[in-house]
Design a protein around this motif. Sequence first.
Motif, PDB file in Angstrom:
ATOM      1  N   LYS A   1       4.639   3.509  -7.844  1.00  0.00           N
ATOM      2  CA  LYS A   1       4.297   2.980  -6.515  1.00  0.00           C
ATOM      3  C   LYS A   1       3.564   4.041  -5.727  1.00  0.00           C
ATOM      4  CE  LYS A   1       8.342   0.036  -6.374  1.00  0.00           C
ATOM      5  NZ  LYS A   1       9.744   0.357  -6.165  1.00  0.00           N
ATOM      6  N   SER A   2       4.119   5.249  -5.764  1.00  0.00           N
ATOM      7  CA  SER A   2       3.465   6.338  -5.040  1.00  0.00           C
ATOM      8  C   SER A   2       3.965   7.676  -5.544  1.00  0.00           C
ATOM      9  CB  SER A   2       3.741   6.232  -3.537  1.00  0.00           C
ATOM     10  OG  SER A   2       5.110   6.401  -3.306  1.00  0.00           O
TER      11      SER A   2
ATOM     12  N   LEU B   1      -0.646  11.007  -0.042  1.00  0.00           N
ATOM     13  CA  LEU B   1      -0.338  10.297  -1.280  1.00  0.00           C
ATOM     14  C   LEU B   1      -1.339  10.709  -2.350  1.00  0.00           C
ATOM     15  CD1 LEU B   1       0.509   6.572  -0.509  1.00  0.00           C
ATOM     16  CD2 LEU B   1       2.000   8.363  -1.329  1.00  0.00           C
TER      17      LEU B   1
ATOM     18  N   PRO C   1      -5.700   7.910  -2.227  1.00  0.00           N
ATOM     19  CA  PRO C   1      -4.919   8.316  -3.388  1.00  0.00           C
ATOM     20  C   PRO C   1      -5.444   7.614  -4.643  1.00  0.00           C
ATOM     21  CG  PRO C   1      -3.753   6.628  -2.172  1.00  0.00           C
ATOM     22  CD  PRO C   1      -5.007   6.875  -1.432  1.00  0.00           C
TER      23      PRO C   1
ATOM     24  N   SER D   1      -5.816   5.294  -7.655  1.00  0.00           N
ATOM     25  CA  SER D   1      -5.308   4.024  -8.187  1.00  0.00           C
ATOM     26  C   SER D   1      -6.293   3.561  -9.248  1.00  0.00           C
ATOM     27  CB  SER D   1      -5.146   3.004  -7.063  1.00  0.00           C
ATOM     28  OG  SER D   1      -6.349   2.865  -6.379  1.00  0.00           O
TER      29      SER D   1
ATOM     30  N   LYS E   1      -1.139   5.901  -6.080  1.00  0.00           N
ATOM     31  CA  LYS E   1      -0.653   4.690  -5.422  1.00  0.00           C
ATOM     32  C   LYS E   1      -0.909   3.490  -6.337  1.00  0.00           C
ATOM     33  CE  LYS E   1      -0.777   2.352  -0.979  1.00  0.00           C
ATOM     34  NZ  LYS E   1      -1.559   2.103   0.220  1.00  0.00           N
ATOM     35  N   ASN E   2       0.126   2.703  -6.513  1.00  0.00           N
ATOM     36  CA  ASN E   2       0.016   1.484  -7.319  1.00  0.00           C
ATOM     37  C   ASN E   2      -0.662   1.698  -8.668  1.00  0.00           C
ATOM     38  OD1 ASN E   2       1.213  -0.014  -5.300  1.00  0.00           O
ATOM     39  ND2 ASN E   2      -0.754  -0.410  -4.288  1.00  0.00           N
TER      40      ASN E   2
ATOM     41  N   SER F   1       3.716  11.851  -4.051  1.00  0.00           N
ATOM     42  CA  SER F   1       3.155  12.873  -3.155  1.00  0.00           C
ATOM     43  C   SER F   1       3.579  14.226  -3.676  1.00  0.00           C
ATOM     44  CB  SER F   1       3.707  12.734  -1.744  1.00  0.00           C
ATOM     45  OG  SER F   1       3.572  11.420  -1.314  1.00  0.00           O
TER      46      SER F   1
END
Lengths: 279, 267
Positions: free
Chosen positions: A9-10, A20, A243, A245, A23-24, A12
């Motif tokens: 999901k994330s 982030l 971020p 993805s 992400k995803n 950091s």
Amino acid sequence: MFTIDIKSKSFSRPNHSENLVLKNILFKIEDQDFLSIIGPSGCGKTTLLRILAGFDQKFDGKILYLSNSSESSEYNQYSLNPNKSTQKNSLENRQRQYKSLNSLGKVGYIPQEFSLFPWLTIEQNIRFGLNIKNIPKKEQDVVVSRLLDLVGMREYKDYLPKEISGGMQQKIAICRAIAINPTSNLIVMDEPFSALDSQTRNALQRDLLDIWKKQNLTIVFVTHNIDEATFLSKRVIVLSSNPASITREVRIDLAHPRDRTSLAFNNIRKELLSYVQKE
Amino acid sequence: MKLKNRSKFKIILYYIAGFVIFIASWYFFVIILQLFTQGTRVVPYPHEAFKSFFLLLYTPIDGQTLLTHVIASLIRVFIGVFYAWIIAVPLGIVLALTPFLDHIFQPIIEMIRPIPPIAWIPFAIITFGLTTTSNAFIIFIGAFFPLFQNVYDGVRQSNVVYQDVARSLGANKIQVIWNVILPSITPNMLTGTKVAVGVGWMCVIAAEMMGISGAGIGYFINYMKNIGYYSHMVAGMLMIAIVGLLINFIFFLIEKYSLAWKYNSEN
């Protein structure tokens, strides 16, 4: 025999929770896959690889691991987000479950830098993981001898890393990674040939494909070199930045060995290049 | 091969030339000194010092030869450096790896470090008396810091990639320390030990000169000065130089054979 689902999901970096990095991120690694991850520099390719290798364990997401190996046939789920657990028991349970499936010691890792331990000989380097796992000496001998033959470097077994070329060192690093887990054979590689000259890099790419086929390896390969990704991979994942993805997933159906001058090869390369340049 | 031999021969010639220049300067210095002191001569000529040196090797003064004095000093250095080693090396590793302990102990270490070992001599005398322990304590103080700092820096600078690879191969924290960090800091440990022995050697001479003991090369030099046997005094100094040279040579051999992975065999 396995399938791995990455569901991040994330993520950091420690002490920088406002930024982030991932992400995803959702993708699957099939058994005997050759998956390359490309994207703009600094987008988080290495971070993703380190999560997969088990170094960065505090990310908000899951690694789902479907194992069909003899020791387990159930679908195990590893939550890597113990913070969200409310009950102490379930937290402990999850952590225990997670530990038993920690990638460390199971997933081979090849970093960008030459990583052979300089104080050990070539043979001792391959034995390193086997010694850690307390594998009996006789079994070690079989594994080491087979791997040295695989890369054609038996006569170099007593050499120190500084006495062999960078390309040879990376081949031995691959052997060392394969040695620890002959059943699952998942290897993650972080731009392993970037420090080499182009001639050696091309030769090693061919050697890697050869090892991948002979050993039925599953490889996750991070690179910034689109030509390399096109030459090697069955699938390529393109990451965006800030971020990171996944923006594209491209399947390459060309047979190995691939001809870099062919039209099909160049079309795929151009397609990947256009995706990366868009990011 | 011939070229190599020729260059080796050349190097030996350079060594001899350096030695000749040193001896000549020594004679020159004594002569000049004599001119300034209206003919009174206290500093011996090189041949007198060398003569005393060889004589004292087998002729005892007060029951002890130059060799027994040196051995007494060396034993003290060994004891002091040994204790410094078994404390500084583990402490350096632990502090470099555990930030909270580092925060607790580093300020104390930084506070004690600037105090020169010689300044501890009076403290050692009132605490341990005129004993071997006193000597060993001074050497310990001198040897501790270079050892600690080298090990600490070595761990801090040890390549994280090696640790990552070891972890990926299944090594736990202890195994990473034992199988990766320790071998990777052996050059630092050796450098630290070399400096520690050097400092320890200086400390022992100073401590003996300050009167902690009735034997030892520092005691001998001071004693010879007091009774006016200056050529014997310089012979003692020569002995220190030779022992220092021998210690360096031993470390050179250890480095050459145990750290072949680090250095080129030709060097």
